[in-house]
Design a protein around this motif. Structure first.
Motif, PDB file in Angstrom:
ATOM      1  N   LEU A  48      40.649  40.118  38.656  1.00 44.23           N
ATOM      2  CA  LEU A  48      39.460  39.667  39.377  1.00 44.23           C
ATOM      3  C   LEU A  48      39.672  39.748  40.884  1.00 44.23           C
ATOM      4  N   PHE A  49      40.846  39.318  41.352  1.00 43.84           N
ATOM      5  CA  PHE A  49      41.190  39.391  42.772  1.00 43.84           C
ATOM      6  C   PHE A  49      41.180  40.838  43.253  1.00 43.84           C
ATOM      7  N   LEU A  50      41.742  41.741  42.449  1.00 48.38           N
ATOM      8  CA  LEU A  50      41.791  43.149  42.822  1.00 48.38           C
ATOM      9  C   LEU A  50      40.399  43.775  42.841  1.00 48.38           C
ATOM     10  N   VAL A  51      39.571  43.439  41.872  1.00 50.80           N
ATOM     11  CA  VAL A  51      38.201  43.973  41.832  1.00 50.80           C
ATOM     12  C   VAL A  51      37.411  43.483  43.046  1.00 50.80           C
ATOM     13  N   LEU A  52      37.512  42.201  43.370  1.00 53.65           N
ATOM     14  CA  LEU A  52      36.803  41.670  44.544  1.00 53.65           C
ATOM     15  C   LEU A  52      37.312  42.296  45.839  1.00 53.65           C
TER      16      LEU A  52
END
Length: 132
Positions: A48-52
């Protein structure tokens, strides 16, 4: 520095990053055991952190090309997030010297593009004026 030259600098850094990630697989520069090596799976929060962060980088690229006032700060934040991801994920990158050279040039050009709005008054004014 003109607006078009700044756009070329930003685009060049992203193109060089893409080339550095793909050059080994395109030209087969790595030996067979290393070419298919993949990192360990990531947990949900990290994904999720990487996608954001990737979405923030895309928005920052758009803002840099259009000279929107929020783009320089967003680019700094996403660069810090990418650095935090790379340092925390403990992924081992295996690449050829050509890929490393392209990554070095891309990183230097992106660093200049990140710094220019904050240290050069002419470029800073471009981001404070009406967008193109």
């Amino acid at each position: 520095m003109t607006k078009n030259r700044y756009r070329i600098l930003v685009a060049m850094s992203f193109i060089l990053f893409h080339l550095s990630a793909r050059i080994d697989s395109i030209f087969g520069l790595l030996a067979y055991p290393y070419s298919g090596r993949h990192p360990a799976p990531l947990d949900g929060e990290t994904i999720l952190f990487l996608v954001l962060t990737i979405l923030g980088a895309i928005a920052g690229l758009y803002g840099s090309m259009r000279f929107l006032s929020w783009a320089p700060m967003l680019n700094l934040i996403t660069a810090a997030c990418f650095l935090a991801f790379i340092l925390s994920s403990q992924i081992v990158f295996i690449s050829s010297s050509w890929a490393q050279a392209l990554t070095l040039i891309a990183t230097a050009s992106w660093g200049v593009a990140l710094a220019l709005p904050f240290i050069d008054d002419n470029v800073g004014r471009m981001f404070k004026s009406k967008p193109d």
